[in-house]
Design an enzyme around this catalytic site. Structure first.
Site, PDB file in Angstrom:
ATOM      1  N   GLN A  65      -9.452   0.072   0.701  1.00 52.04           N
ATOM      2  CA  GLN A  65      -9.911   0.961   1.771  1.00 52.04           C
ATOM      3  C   GLN A  65     -10.496   2.308   1.553  1.00 52.04           C
ATOM      4  O   GLN A  65      -9.975   2.872   0.477  1.00 52.04           O
ATOM      5  CB  GLN A  65      -8.504   1.051   2.777  1.00 52.04           C
ATOM      6  CG  GLN A  65      -8.126  -0.222   3.428  1.00 52.04           C
ATOM      7  CD  GLN A  65      -6.895  -0.268   4.163  1.00 52.04           C
ATOM      8  OE1 GLN A  65      -6.017   0.731   3.992  1.00 52.04           O
ATOM      9  NE2 GLN A  65      -6.781  -0.860   5.322  1.00 52.04           N
ATOM     10  N   GLU A 108       0.829  -1.191  -0.017  1.00 54.13           N
ATOM     11  CA  GLU A 108       0.129   0.071   0.089  1.00 54.13           C
ATOM     12  C   GLU A 108       0.738   1.200   0.038  1.00 54.13           C
ATOM     13  O   GLU A 108       1.658   1.439   0.850  1.00 54.13           O
ATOM     14  CB  GLU A 108      -0.947  -0.204   1.187  1.00 54.13           C
ATOM     15  CG  GLU A 108      -1.679   1.283   1.345  1.00 54.13           C
ATOM     16  CD  GLU A 108      -2.621   1.199   2.673  1.00 54.13           C
ATOM     17  OE1 GLU A 108      -3.620   1.872   2.835  1.00 54.13           O
ATOM     18  OE2 GLU A 108      -2.024   0.896   3.675  1.00 54.13           O
ATOM     19  N   GLU A 137     -11.262   2.115   6.716  1.00 56.73           N
ATOM     20  CA  GLU A 137     -10.091   2.824   7.495  1.00 56.73           C
ATOM     21  C   GLU A 137     -10.402   4.314   7.651  1.00 56.73           C
ATOM     22  O   GLU A 137      -9.580   5.085   7.067  1.00 56.73           O
ATOM     23  CB  GLU A 137      -8.955   2.177   6.919  1.00 56.73           C
ATOM     24  CG  GLU A 137      -7.713   2.761   7.808  1.00 56.73           C
ATOM     25  CD  GLU A 137      -6.211   2.557   7.175  1.00 56.73           C
ATOM     26  OE1 GLU A 137      -5.650   1.784   7.566  1.00 56.73           O
ATOM     27  OE2 GLU A 137      -6.198   2.611   5.938  1.00 56.73           O
TER      28      GLU A 137
END
Length: 261
Positions: free
Chosen positions: A203, A142, A239
């Site tokens: 996310q 990520e 998130e």
């Protein structure tokens, strides 16, 4: 259709961590994710998941010495033994808890040669992928925007994608976070349409305040519909930092949450 997961590190902070599992289940989530599960013993983690009918969607390898600026150890030149230790621990937890996706944190690389950091990451990720494959586990990577983590190895989705393409391993994919992507790259629709097959986890959070995905620079409803239109069937991790009591901000997720029994 994709499945939503509550990020227990950031949501339901009204209660202590171990009690957030029940909160998430009662709110309609069928899965959870978190930064790190390691404060819980494996057996305790699995019991919390099983008792609340939850799947574990994702968690990270350890951050290292975070108090002194580390944020992952997989891309630290000469640090493979530490990275291997983090990966082995994460996969041990993942296998025990039935988690099928693990994010290998690269590193804050200030002071390191970037090429050497990428070489270190390639070795770490190669090891992680080989160990994860027989368990059907996907390794994700990520990009983190500088506003959240300055000097992280990669900040752009395109940097992460380039690395994933370079290592060319079938169980290594991009972890696409709408918040980080918009803060750095923009062009959300184009990236996802062109590269959805390379995305292993998603996310969400609003931009720029990182709250519920129902306001700000991005149209959250459009983005979630886009994922379905692209036949993304993985998890979407929430998130974000709730603006108030977590349950009071879940209306935007109502089409994707379980109805109360």
């Amino acid at each position: 259709m994709f499945k939503v997961a509550s990020n227990l590190t950031m949501m339901f902070k009204e209660v202590e961590f171990s009690k957030r599992f029940e909160k998430a289940a009662k709110a309609g989530f069928g899965a959870v994710e978190m930064l790190w599960p390691y404060e819980l013993a494996k057996a305790d983690l699995k019991k919390l998941l099983d008792d609340n009918g939850l799947k574990l969607a994702l968690f990270n390898t350890k951050g290292g010495d975070t108090a002194n600026g580390q944020w992952g150890r997989a891309a630290i030149p000469g640090g493979f033994d530490d990275a291997k230790e983090d990966i082995d621990l994460a996969l041990d937890y993942a296998v025990y808890a039935g988690c099928k996706t693990v994010h290998v944190m690269s590193a804050v690389v200030k002071g390191f040669d970037k090429e050497a950091s990428y070489e270190a990451l390639a070795k770490s990720v190669g090891y992680a992928a080989s160990q994860a494959r027989s368990h059907g586990i996907t390794i994700t990577l990520e990009a983190l925007c500088p506003e959240v983590k300055p000097d992280y190895l990669y900040k752009s989705q395109y940097e992460t994608l380039a690395f994933v393409n370079k290592v060319n391993l079938d169980n290594v994919k991009v972890q696409f976070d709408f918040y980080h992507a918009q803060m750095v790259d923009g062009g959300i629709t184009k990236f996802l349409k062109n590269n959805i097959a390379k995305v292993g986890h998603v996310q969400i959070a609003s931009v720029p305040d990182r709250h519920e995905f129902d306001h700000g620079e991005l149209d959250g409803a459009y983005c979630l519909k886009l994922l379905n239109d692209l036949n993304y069937e993985g998890f979407v991790g929430c998130e974000y930092n709730p603006q108030g009591v977590t349950e009071e901000g879940l209306a935007f997720l109502s089409p994707y949450l379980k109805k109360p029994a």
